[in-house]
Design an enzyme around this catalytic site. Structure first.
Site, mmCIF file in Angstrom:
data_model
loop_
_atom_site.group_PDB
_atom_site.id
_atom_site.type_symbol
_atom_site.label_atom_id
_atom_site.label_comp_id
_atom_site.label_asym_id
_atom_site.label_seq_id
_atom_site.Cartn_x
_atom_site.Cartn_y
_atom_site.Cartn_z
ATOM 1 N N ARG A 66 99.921 -21.180 20.531
ATOM 2 C CA ARG A 66 99.741 -19.408 21.209
ATOM 3 C C ARG A 66 101.129 -19.788 22.412
ATOM 4 N NH1 ARG A 66 97.232 -17.160 18.801
ATOM 5 N NH2 ARG A 66 94.379 -17.011 18.374
ATOM 6 N N ASN A 96 102.413 -15.526 15.785
ATOM 7 C CA ASN A 96 102.137 -14.571 16.622
ATOM 8 C C ASN A 96 102.271 -14.849 18.215
ATOM 9 O OD1 ASN A 96 100.303 -15.869 16.231
ATOM 10 N ND2 ASN A 96 98.431 -14.177 16.083
ATOM 11 N N ASP A 153 101.744 -14.082 10.090
ATOM 12 C CA ASP A 153 100.156 -14.006 10.346
ATOM 13 C C ASP A 153 99.360 -13.419 11.759
ATOM 14 O OD1 ASP A 153 97.598 -15.062 9.513
ATOM 15 O OD2 ASP A 153 98.054 -16.580 11.161
ATOM 16 N N ASP A 307 92.686 -22.576 10.989
ATOM 17 C CA ASP A 307 93.188 -21.696 11.307
ATOM 18 C C ASP A 307 92.827 -21.587 12.936
ATOM 19 O OD1 ASP A 307 94.340 -19.049 12.233
ATOM 20 O OD2 ASP A 307 92.379 -17.632 11.123
HETATM 21 ZN ZN LIG Z 1 95.427 -14.917 9.783
HETATM 22 ZN ZN LIG Z 2 96.082 -17.595 11.859
#
Ligand SMILES: [Zn+2]
Ligand SMILES: [Zn+2]
Length: 434
Positions: A66, A96, A153, A307
């Site tokens: 993050r 991301n 992703d 994840d």
């Molecule tokens: Zn993903």
């Molecule tokens: Zn992910």
């Protein structure tokens, strides 16, 4: 001055090195200096490993730190503290962020901030600029800056031509492409697995075909181009079968799944609890869960990754509107040990392959070994304890875990990164250390 550390009387389990023994590990200047019986070093600090098991540090190749951009959810320092508390010594962080990890400058920012963090951080750069799926990033420049892989992703690469180009150019640049398999047109705003429970709740579902169709596409593209592809967070029986078949045909495909898919099903969503149970891909059915466990047992799925996706408690309040994701770094080993080793009879050696050796190999990064001369990245586990998960004790900023309140077996109690103690369970009685 040489800094030495001697871990005494520990059970060592390092399948990549063929080391399975009760003995000592001597560490000098951050490197493993010896593994054997009755080692001694007068200048060394001693760690009593009695009753503990030493594993190569776990490698989690799918983590959302993050940072930059969303540091109220997590940052590189807290994310790595969370990793260390889970016995994880290396993470691959997803792109991301804000700005997205699509330039050498962002890679540089991540690596600089990670320099003194409690885990080694390997950035995965984005395939498209801003993860917009339009213009490709400069793979060679990202690789030179320190990226280890490529992914959009958080989102799929919708354009198949772009994915094919990414596979070929990624391979040329030594960057593994890792794919978030999801067809957004099929998802069409769905927020949980499409099925009995989504109908009961009257909310839009995410059909399993949204995942399987893109898994099939990535396999077809990898086969066509002769390049490898890694499938992220496999959650369906359909994707498992596609990967199993592709491997049989010699396609270079690897896959990972996450601990929560091995425990929970979409029935949990009846609670309308987004904080604990909404993630993407979503919790599926009992049939999918069983297929994933079997795929781990038989080698179809190569790796376990969390994840890890921290969010604030506030933004997780509204069931329909909450962002997807759960944290996982501090519970992954215990959850997998409980489910796979204790319940299903998997060997500890096999679990270490899934959580350390194979993930390091897939992303071509340091880890998975405690051989002499290697960096001393070591996780000490207490396999005999049972503990209750309390998110308030997490080192992560995230409290969003489906394991809240669960009783799990086995606990990471000390983590070494290059011979330095980066985590120590202070609730444990360590006795008198020298
Ligand atoms: Zn993903
Ligand atoms: Zn992910």
């Amino acid at each position: 001055m040489t800094e030495s550390l001697l871990i005494k009387n520990v059970q060592v389990n390092s399948p990549a090195d063929g080391i399975f023994m009760q003995g000592d590990i001597l560490i000098k200047n951050g490197l493993v200096a010896a593994v054997g019986e009755n080692l001694s070093d007068d200048s060394a600090n001693i760690i009593d490993g009695t009753g503990l098991t030493a594993l190569p540090g776990l490698v989690d190749i799918h983590v959302h730190l993050r940072d930059p951009g969303f540091t109220y959810k997590e940052d590189i320092i807290t994310g790595c503290q969370s990793a260390a508390a889970g016995g994880v010594t290396a993470v691959c962080c997803m792109p991301n962020t804000k700005p997205a990890t699509d330039s050498p400058e962002v890679i540089k920012y991540i690596l600089e901030k990670a320099q003194n963090a409690a885990a080694r951080v390997h950035p995965v750069a984005s395939i498209s600029k801003g993860l917009c799926g339009e213009e490709m990033t400069d793979f060679a420049a990202l690789k030179a800056a320190g990226a280890v892989g490529l992914s959009d992703d958080g989102r799929p690469v919708e354009n198949g031509r772009m994915m094919l180009d990414a596979l070929v150019k990624g391979n040329e640049n030594g960057l593994k492409v890792v794919s978030h398999c999801e067809d957004l047109a099929i998802i069409n705003g769905g927020i949980m697995n499409e099925g009995e429970y989504s109908r009961q709740l009257g909310v839009k579902g995410m059909d399993r075909a949204s995942e399987d169709s893109v898994t099939a596409r990535e396999i077809a593209l990898a086969a066509a181009s002769g390049t490898p592809v890694h499938i992220c967070h496999v959650s369906t029986k359909g994707s498992v079968e596609l990967i199993r078949d592709a491997k049989r045909r010699g396609v270079h495909v690897t896959g990972e799944t996450a601990p929560h898919y091995l425990f929970f099903t979409d029935e949990k969503l009846l609670s309308r609890d987004a904080l604990r149970y909404r993630m993407n891909p979503p919790l599926r059915t009992a049939e999918d869960r069983e297929a994933l466990i079997e795929a781990l047992m038989d080698g179809t799925i190569d790796a376990i990754a969390t994840d890890h996706a921290p969010h604030s408690v506030e933004e997780k309040q509204n069931f329909e509107e909450a962002p997807n994701g759960v944290v996982g770094l501090e519970t992954s080993f215990s959850a997998c040990y409980t489910k796979l080793v204790l319940e299903r009879g998997m060997s500890l050696e096999h679990l270490v392959m899934l959580m350390s050796v194979n993930p390091a190999k897939i992303m071509n990064i340091q880890g998975g070994s405690i051989a002499v001369g290697k960096p001393a990245d070591i996780a000490l586990m207490d396999l005999n304890c049972v503990w209750k998960v309390d998110p308030e004790k997490f080192h992560s900023k995230g409290r969003n875990t489906p394991f809240d309140g669960s009783s799990l077996a086995a606990k990471p109690v000390m983590t070494l990164l290059e011979g330095k103690v980066v985590y120590k369970d202070n609730e444990r009685n360590w006795g008198e250390n020298k």
